[in-house]
Design a protein around this motif. Structure first.
Motif, PDB file in Angstrom:
ATOM      1  N   LYS A 228       0.816  -1.214   0.000  1.00  0.00           N
ATOM      2  CA  LYS A 228       0.000   0.000   0.000  1.00  0.00           C
ATOM      3  C   LYS A 228       0.850   1.264   0.000  1.00  0.00           C
ATOM      4  N   LYS A 229       1.960   1.233   0.755  1.00  0.00           N
ATOM      5  CA  LYS A 229       2.825   2.413   0.823  1.00  0.00           C
ATOM      6  C   LYS A 229       3.484   2.692  -0.513  1.00  0.00           C
ATOM      7  N   ASP A 230       3.951   1.603  -1.157  1.00  0.00           N
ATOM      8  CA  ASP A 230       4.595   1.783  -2.478  1.00  0.00           C
ATOM      9  C   ASP A 230       3.600   2.262  -3.518  1.00  0.00           C
ATOM     10  N   ILE A 231       2.377   1.719  -3.421  1.00  0.00           N
ATOM     11  CA  ILE A 231       1.360   2.140  -4.386  1.00  0.00           C
ATOM     12  C   ILE A 231       1.052   3.623  -4.212  1.00  0.00           C
ATOM     13  N   LYS A 232       0.954   4.066  -2.957  1.00  0.00           N
ATOM     14  CA  LYS A 232       0.678   5.477  -2.694  1.00  0.00           C
ATOM     15  C   LYS A 232       1.811   6.362  -3.203  1.00  0.00           C
ATOM     16  N   ASN A 233       3.062   5.930  -2.942  1.00  0.00           N
ATOM     17  CA  ASN A 233       4.201   6.720  -3.429  1.00  0.00           C
ATOM     18  C   ASN A 233       4.238   6.754  -4.961  1.00  0.00           C
ATOM     19  N   PHE A 234       3.925   5.611  -5.556  1.00  0.00           N
ATOM     20  CA  PHE A 234       3.932   5.545  -7.026  1.00  0.00           C
ATOM     21  C   PHE A 234       2.861   6.461  -7.617  1.00  0.00           C
ATOM     22  N   ILE A 235       1.657   6.425  -7.008  1.00  0.00           N
ATOM     23  CA  ILE A 235       0.571   7.273  -7.520  1.00  0.00           C
ATOM     24  C   ILE A 235       0.922   8.741  -7.357  1.00  0.00           C
ATOM     25  N   ASN A 236       1.485   9.094  -6.171  1.00  0.00           N
ATOM     26  CA  ASN A 236       1.861  10.492  -5.945  1.00  0.00           C
ATOM     27  C   ASN A 236       2.941  10.946  -6.925  1.00  0.00           C
ATOM     28  N   LYS A 237       3.889  10.039  -7.196  1.00  0.00           N
ATOM     29  CA  LYS A 237       4.965  10.398  -8.126  1.00  0.00           C
ATOM     30  C   LYS A 237       4.428  10.620  -9.536  1.00  0.00           C
ATOM     31  N   GLU A 238       3.546   9.689  -9.983  1.00  0.00           N
ATOM     32  CA  GLU A 238       2.967   9.839 -11.318  1.00  0.00           C
ATOM     33  C   GLU A 238       2.085  11.079 -11.385  1.00  0.00           C
ATOM     34  N   ALA A 239       1.352  11.365 -10.312  1.00  0.00           N
ATOM     35  CA  ALA A 239       0.501  12.554 -10.314  1.00  0.00           C
ATOM     36  C   ALA A 239       1.332  13.823 -10.383  1.00  0.00           C
ATOM     37  N   THR A 240       2.476  13.815  -9.672  1.00  0.00           N
ATOM     38  CA  THR A 240       3.358  14.987  -9.720  1.00  0.00           C
ATOM     39  C   THR A 240       3.917  15.197 -11.116  1.00  0.00           C
ATOM     40  N   LEU A 241       4.349  14.099 -11.743  1.00  0.00           N
ATOM     41  CA  LEU A 241       4.874  14.212 -13.118  1.00  0.00           C
ATOM     42  C   LEU A 241       3.807  14.712 -14.072  1.00  0.00           C
ATOM     43  N   LEU A 242       2.559  14.190 -13.924  1.00  0.00           N
ATOM     44  CA  LEU A 242       1.482  14.628 -14.803  1.00  0.00           C
ATOM     45  C   LEU A 242       1.162  16.097 -14.584  1.00  0.00           C
ATOM     46  N   LYS A 243       1.162  16.536 -13.301  1.00  0.00           N
ATOM     47  CA  LYS A 243       0.880  17.937 -12.991  1.00  0.00           C
ATOM     48  C   LYS A 243       1.949  18.847 -13.586  1.00  0.00           C
ATOM     49  N   ASN A 244       3.215  18.446 -13.433  1.00  0.00           N
ATOM     50  CA  ASN A 244       4.301  19.255 -14.003  1.00  0.00           C
ATOM     51  C   ASN A 244       4.201  19.328 -15.519  1.00  0.00           C
TER      52      ASN A 244
END
Length: 289
Positions: A104-120
């Motif tokens: 769950k922690k890795d999934i959350k970090n992965f989603i946050n990372k992808e969301a940050t890249l998409l936002k940028n």
């Protein structure tokens, strides 16, 4: 180091990374080959020429662009030396994360990372669009895409006008060329006297007509035509005739000069006697010398 898991993680990551193209994959596989030769130990010393040869990249600019983007996407860690006598080093980052079950922690970090890249990415696109709209010359009420279409239409019209002008210029040049060729042909047909060259041999009727114009009897025209017809229309038996009208004029002049000479008919007349010597007609041969 399990290279099968590493390659599996690489391809799983590449499938979701739409910023990479086949050139990036080719360069990464070349790096993986050198890493394999180094027994998967980091860092490894790399050679630009060798990597370009293995990955089939022919442009140095493309090579540097791809290796920079691989570093930004966290596939590798590139450490350039900027020294021609010392090779650059490179660390191949582990990609086993993509092959392990996600907690769950890795999934959350992965989603946050992808969301940050998409936002940028979205922010960068908006900034680029604003910068492009700022440099448009049209009014502010017209959307940017319409400006682009208007510019494209204007460019197409300019290209059509250029093609039309080029075609008109080519047609004009072709007409001028044809005109010059006709002029050269006419000049070539002109003789030294500036008159059009005459066909040799001439027509017999034309010869007779020209003799009539010169108030000469038709029998002379027959003599002239038969004479030059027999010798191949050669003047003096050597030079090819160029102007048969001039030859007729010479013929008439020569015939006039010939008619002015005194004719001597020796038929039925007494042969001329030699002149007497300066002596007495009745000489007495009895006188001593």
């Amino acid at each position: 180091m399990n290279y099968i898991k590493h390659l599996t993680g690489f391809f799983e990551k590449v499938t979701t990374d739409y910023d990479l193209n086949p050139t990036h994959i080719s360069l990464y596989m070349a790096i993986f080959q050198l890493w394999n030769q180094n027994r998967f130990q980091n860092p490894i010393s790399i050679s630009r020429d060798e990597l370009m040869r293995i990955s089939k990249i022919s442009s140095t600019a493309t090579y540097h662009k791809c290796i920079k983007e691989l570093q930004e996407r966290e596939y590798i860690q590139y450490n350039p030396s900027f020294n021609p006598f010392k090779g650059s080093t490179l660390n191949v980052l582990s990609l086993d994360f993509y092959t392990k079950p996600l907690v769950k922690k890795d999934i959350k970090n992965f989603i946050n990372k992808e969301a940050t890249l998409l936002k940028n990415s979205l922010v960068n696109e908006q900034l680029n669009e604003q910068a492009l709209n700022k440099h448009q010359t049209s009014t502010k009420h017209v959307p940017y895409i319409n400006n682009t279409n208007t510019i494209n239409l204007a460019n197409e019209q300019i290209q059509k006008n250029e093609k039309l002008n080029l075609k008109i210029e080519e047609d004009t040049n072709e007409k001028e060329t044809q005109k010059k060729l006709r002029e050269k042909k006419v000049i070539a047909e002109l003789g030294r006297s500036g008159t059009k060259q005459q066909s040799i041999p001439p027509d017999k009727n034309e010869v007779i007509t020209y003799f009539h114009e010169k108030n000469a009897p038709e029998i002379e025209a027959e003599k002239f035509y038969n004479h030059f017809e027999s010798n191949g229309w050669l003047v003096g038996g050597k030079t090819k005739m160029k102007d048969w009208k001039a030859a007729i004029r010479n013929w008439l002049l020569n015939s006039q000069n010939f008619n002015k000479r005194p004719t001597q008919n020796f038929v039925g007349t007494q042969k001329p006697q030699p002149h007497h010597l300066q002596t007495a007609t009745h000489k007495n041969y009895g006188e001593p010398l």
